[in-house]
Write a protein that holds these residues in place. Structure first.
Motif, PDB file in Angstrom:
ATOM      1  N   ARG A 131       0.822  -1.229   0.000  1.00 17.08           N
ATOM      2  CA  ARG A 131       0.000   0.000   0.000  1.00 17.08           C
ATOM      3  C   ARG A 131       0.856   1.279   0.000  1.00 17.08           C
ATOM      4  O   ARG A 131       0.325   2.385   0.100  1.00 17.08           O
ATOM      5  CB  ARG A 131      -0.925  -0.001   1.217  1.00 17.08           C
ATOM      6  N   GLY A 132       2.196   1.134  -0.084  1.00 21.94           N
ATOM      7  CA  GLY A 132       3.070   2.308  -0.165  1.00 21.94           C
ATOM      8  C   GLY A 132       3.230   3.043   1.159  1.00 21.94           C
ATOM      9  O   GLY A 132       3.490   4.251   1.163  1.00 21.94           O
ATOM     10  N   ILE A 133       3.055   2.317   2.269  1.00 25.09           N
ATOM     11  CA  ILE A 133       3.221   2.931   3.589  1.00 25.09           C
ATOM     12  C   ILE A 133       4.683   2.740   4.009  1.00 25.09           C
ATOM     13  O   ILE A 133       5.153   1.610   4.165  1.00 25.09           O
ATOM     14  CB  ILE A 133       2.272   2.286   4.615  1.00 25.09           C
ATOM     15  N   LEU A 134       5.393   3.880   4.187  1.00 22.87           N
ATOM     16  CA  LEU A 134       6.825   3.836   4.494  1.00 22.87           C
ATOM     17  C   LEU A 134       7.032   3.622   5.986  1.00 22.87           C
ATOM     18  O   LEU A 134       6.488   4.351   6.819  1.00 22.87           O
ATOM     19  CB  LEU A 134       7.500   5.138   4.049  1.00 22.87           C
ATOM     20  N   LEU A 135       7.845   2.627   6.325  1.00 23.22           N
ATOM     21  CA  LEU A 135       8.245   2.337   7.703  1.00 23.22           C
ATOM     22  C   LEU A 135       9.767   2.338   7.762  1.00 23.22           C
ATOM     23  O   LEU A 135      10.438   1.862   6.848  1.00 23.22           O
ATOM     24  CB  LEU A 135       7.698   0.966   8.143  1.00 23.22           C
ATOM     25  N   TRP A 136      10.324   2.832   8.845  1.00 24.14           N
ATOM     26  CA  TRP A 136      11.778   2.817   9.007  1.00 24.14           C
ATOM     27  C   TRP A 136      12.126   2.698  10.497  1.00 24.14           C
ATOM     28  O   TRP A 136      11.285   2.890  11.369  1.00 24.14           O
ATOM     29  CB  TRP A 136      12.402   4.062   8.377  1.00 24.14           C
ATOM     30  N   GLY A 137      13.375   2.370  10.747  1.00 20.30           N
ATOM     31  CA  GLY A 137      13.840   2.229  12.116  1.00 20.30           C
ATOM     32  C   GLY A 137      13.221   1.035  12.824  1.00 20.30           C
ATOM     33  O   GLY A 137      12.976   1.099  14.032  1.00 20.30           O
ATOM     34  N   LEU A 138      12.994  -0.048  12.077  1.00 19.60           N
ATOM     35  CA  LEU A 138      12.350  -1.229  12.644  1.00 19.60           C
ATOM     36  C   LEU A 138      13.299  -1.936  13.618  1.00 19.60           C
ATOM     37  O   LEU A 138      14.445  -2.216  13.286  1.00 19.60           O
ATOM     38  CB  LEU A 138      11.946  -2.187  11.521  1.00 19.60           C
ATOM     39  N   SER A 139      12.780  -2.242  14.851  1.00 25.41           N
ATOM     40  CA  SER A 139      13.602  -2.922  15.851  1.00 25.41           C
ATOM     41  C   SER A 139      12.694  -3.771  16.735  1.00 25.41           C
ATOM     42  O   SER A 139      11.570  -3.355  17.073  1.00 25.41           O
ATOM     43  CB  SER A 139      14.373  -1.916  16.703  1.00 25.41           C
ATOM     44  N   PRO A 140      13.120  -5.005  17.121  1.00 28.85           N
ATOM     45  CA  PRO A 140      12.311  -5.861  17.995  1.00 28.85           C
ATOM     46  C   PRO A 140      12.293  -5.321  19.413  1.00 28.85           C
ATOM     47  O   PRO A 140      13.280  -4.780  19.908  1.00 28.85           O
ATOM     48  CB  PRO A 140      13.023  -7.212  17.906  1.00 28.85           C
ATOM     49  N   HIS A 141      11.158  -5.494  20.066  1.00 29.23           N
ATOM     50  CA  HIS A 141      10.987  -5.049  21.442  1.00 29.23           C
ATOM     51  C   HIS A 141      10.194  -6.133  22.170  1.00 29.23           C
ATOM     52  O   HIS A 141       8.969  -6.054  22.298  1.00 29.23           O
ATOM     53  CB  HIS A 141      10.250  -3.708  21.459  1.00 29.23           C
ATOM     54  N   GLY A 142      10.887  -7.153  22.629  1.00 24.97           N
ATOM     55  CA  GLY A 142      10.204  -8.318  23.187  1.00 24.97           C
ATOM     56  C   GLY A 142       9.493  -9.089  22.085  1.00 24.97           C
ATOM     57  O   GLY A 142      10.087  -9.479  21.076  1.00 24.97           O
TER      58      GLY A 142
END
Length: 410
Positions: free
Chosen positions: A32-43
C-alpha cells in the motif's frame, strides 16, 4: 539531511506494533506504499517510525491482520504547533524576530579590510566614507566595481583590489606593492659613495658597482671611504682624462665590538588586588549605549577592564548590536624585592632577546663577554659582544672637473 528535514516538517510517529503475524503486516504496508523505518524488535512486539500520512492509511491493514498499534512518541513541526497552539504571543514574537533579522540583513554592518600593511584600516575606511561607503548602508547600494576603482585611483601603492558582499559584511582585499621605492628618481640617479658607518675590521667585501678602496683585513673608522662611485677614465698613456659617476653598490661586512649594558632595580611595586570592584554592564546599538551600574569610585589605585562582544549570526552575519562590561578593580601597591634568581632570569631573557634581534638583522655573534653582576639594590648586565655585521651608508660623490688639454699642450 534533506530527508530528515522533510520528515520533521511533515511530522512522524514512533509506534509499537503487536501482531500474531508481523510479516503479513509489513508486506501489506509495503504493497500500500506505507513507508516504515527504524524497525527494531521489542520483546514480542516491534517498534518502528511512520509518517503521519502513512499512519492514517493503517486502519484497513490493522483490521485485516488483527494488529494492535500503540503510539509511543510524536515528532515534528505539526506536533510542536499543536502543543503550543494557545501561546499566540510566542509565535508573534518568533515571527517578529524573523522579521527583524531579515531587515537587519538588508544592511552592511561590518567593513572588513584584509591584506593592507602600510595603509591602516582607519585610513582606508576614512577614504571610503568620503565616497559614501559606510557602516549601516543598504546592501543594494554597494557598488563593488566602483569601490575597486576608487581605491586603485587613490592609493598608488595598492596594485590589486577585490570587493564583494558576504552576508552583512563588505569584504575588501588589497595587495600592496612591496617593491615600491620611496626614494625619488632624481635622488637615485645621483652618484654616491659608500662610507663606513661604524669602526671595525673588514671581513668581507663584494662590490657590484664602484671602485673598492678597502680589502678584507683592513681596519676602518667611521666616515672612511669604502667604495667610490667615481671611476677613472684613462687614455693610452694611463693618464686620467675624465671620470664616470655611478651609485656605488656593495655588500660589506666588518667585525666590530659592541658594548652592552642593562641596569635593573631590584626593588619594585607589586599590585595587590582587593575584593572591592565596581561594574557597569551595557548594551550598545551603533552609537546608542544603554548601561546598568556605575564604575565611579574613590579608589586610590584602580585598574579598568573593558570587555565587548559583537552580536553575530554565523561568521558573516554581523549585527549592529554589542554588549559588554566595564570593571574598575581596586589594588594597593606593595614594595617588593626581586630575588637573585629572578633578576638573573630576567636579565638573561632580555639579553637573549637583544641577541635575537641582532640575528634577525643578519648580524653574526662571534664572542660574548657579557656578565651579570647582582648588588643589594641594583643588578647590571654589562660587557661586550664581538660581531660581524653589515656596514656602510651612502654619501654623495664629489664631482671633479677635469681640464681638457689642447693639441698644442699635448
Amino acid at each position: 539531511m534533506f530527508v530528515l528535514l522533510m520528515r520533521y516538517l511533515k511530522g512522524y510517529l514512533r509506534i509499537c506494533v503487536t501482531s500474531t503475524s508481523p510479516e503479513r503486516f509489513l508486506n501489506l504496508c509495503r504493497n500500500r506504499g506505507i513507508l516504515l523505518w527504524g524497525l527494531s524488535p521489542h520483546g514480542r512486539d516491534y517498534e518502528m517510525y511512520i509518517s503521519i500520512r502513512g499512519f492514517r492509511k493503517l486502519k484497513p491493514v490493522l483490521k485485516k491482520t488483527k494488529t494492535k498499534v500503540t503510539i509511543e512518541e510524536r515528532f515534528g513541526l505539526p506536533f510542536f504547533f499543536h502543543k503550543y497552539r494557545k501561546r499566540k504571543m510566542f509565535f508573534c514574537g518568533a515571527a517578529g524576530c524573523v522579521m527583524i533579522v531579515y531587515l537587519l540583513s538588508l544592511f552592511i554592518w561590518n567593513i572588513h579590510i584584509d591584506g593592507n600593511q602600510t595603509r591602516t584600516d582607519e585610513t582606508i575606511l576614512a577614504f571610503l566614507e568620503e565616497k559614501n561607503t559606510v557602516h549601516g548602508m543598504l546592501r543594494k547600494d554597494v557598488d563593488c566595481e566602483q569601490i575597486v576603482k576608487d581605491i586603485r585611483q587613490q592609493f598608488d601603492d595598492i596594485i590589486w583590489v577585490s570587493a564583494y558582499v558576504k552576508g552583512t559584511r563588505l569584504m575588501i582585499q588589497v595587495k600592496e606593492n612591496s617593491d615600491t621605492i620611496t626614494m625619488p628618481a632624481t635622488e637615485m640617479e645621483k652618484p654616491s659613495d659608500i662610507v663606513a658607518d661604524k669602526d671595525g675590521v673588514v671581513t668581507e667585501i663584494i662590490t657590484r658597482k664602484g671602485v673598492p678602496l678597502v680589502h678584507a683585513g683592513d681596519e676602518v673608522k667611521k666616515g672612511d671611504l669604502l667604495v667610490s662611485g667615481r671611476v677613472e677614465v684613462l687614455n693610452d698613456s694611463k693618464e686620467v682624462i675624465g671620470y664616470q659617476y655611478q651609485t656605488a653598490d656593495a655588500d660589506i661586512f666588518v667585525q666590530t665590538v659592541c658594548p652592552y649594558e642593562e641596569k635593573m632595580e631590584r626593588a619594585y611595586e607589586k599590585k595587590i588586588y582587593t575584593e572591592k570592584e565596581r561594574r557597569k554592564y551595557y548594551l550598545k546599538w551603533n552609537d546608542i549605549k544603554v548601561s546598568v551600574g556605575t564604575t565611579k569610585n574613590q579608589y586610590q589605585h584602580a585598574e579598568r577592564l573593558t570587555e565587548e562582544y559583537r552580536w553575530t549570526l554565523g561568521e558573516h552575519f554581523v549585527l549592529p548590536v554589542s554588549h559588554g562590561m566595564e570593571r574598575e578593580r581596586e589594588y594597593r601597591l606593595q614594595k617588593k624585592l626581586y630575588g637573585k634568581e629572578e633578576v638573573q632570569t630576567m636579565l638573561s631573557e632580555n639579553f637573549h632577546r637583544f641577541c635575537g634581534e641582532l640575528e634577525k638583522k643578519g648580524v653574526q655573534i662571534l664572542e660574548n663577554n657579557v656578565k651579570i653582576h647582582i648588588g643589594q639594590n641594583l643588578a647590571t648586565a654589562k660587557g661586550t659582544l664581538t660581531l660581524i655585521e653589515p656596514a656602510g651608508e651612502q654619501r654623495e660623490t664629489e664631482i671633479i672637473e677635469v681640464e681638457q688639454k689642447t693639441e698644442g699642450e699635448q
